[in-house]
Design a protein around this motif. Structure first.
Motif: not given
Length: 81
Positions: A1-14
Motif C-alpha cells: 500500500m502506498r503512503f498517504r497523508w490523511i488530509r492535505q494539511t497533514s504534512r505541515s501539521a505533523c
C-alpha cells in the motif's frame, strides 16, 4: 500500500507537532517525528526513506526558524510612552 497523508494539511501539521515535542519535551527529532507521524498518515509504515529524509530536513529548517524568531523577540523591550 502506498503512503498517504490523511488530509492535505497533514504534512505541515505533523511537522508542527514534532517541533512542539522537540521544544517542550526535549526529544530527539527522529523520535518526535516517529511519534507524530501515525496521527497524520494513513499508513506511516509505508513512508519511503527519501520522504523520511525530506521530513527531517524540513523539521530542522522549521526548528531553526522558530529558534531564530524566539531569540530575536526576547531581547527587545517595549518602550511605553
Amino acid at each position: 500500500m502506498r503512503f498517504r497523508w490523511i488530509r492535505q494539511t497533514s504534512r505541515s501539521a505533523c511537522i508542527s507537532a514534532a517541533i512542539t515535542r522537540v521544544m517542550l519535551k526535549d526529544m530527539n527529532l527522529e523520535i518526535a517525528l516517529d511519534i507524530s507521524l501515525p496521527k497524520y498518515a494513513v499508513n506511516p509504515e509505508s513512508l519511503s526513506q527519501l520522504e523520511h529524509k525530506r521530513l527531517l530536513k524540513d523539521l530542522r529548517l522549521e526548528l531553526k526558524r522558530v529558534e531564530e524568531n524566539r531569540r530575536s523577540c526576547t531581547g527587545h523591550r517595549r518602550m511605553r510612552g
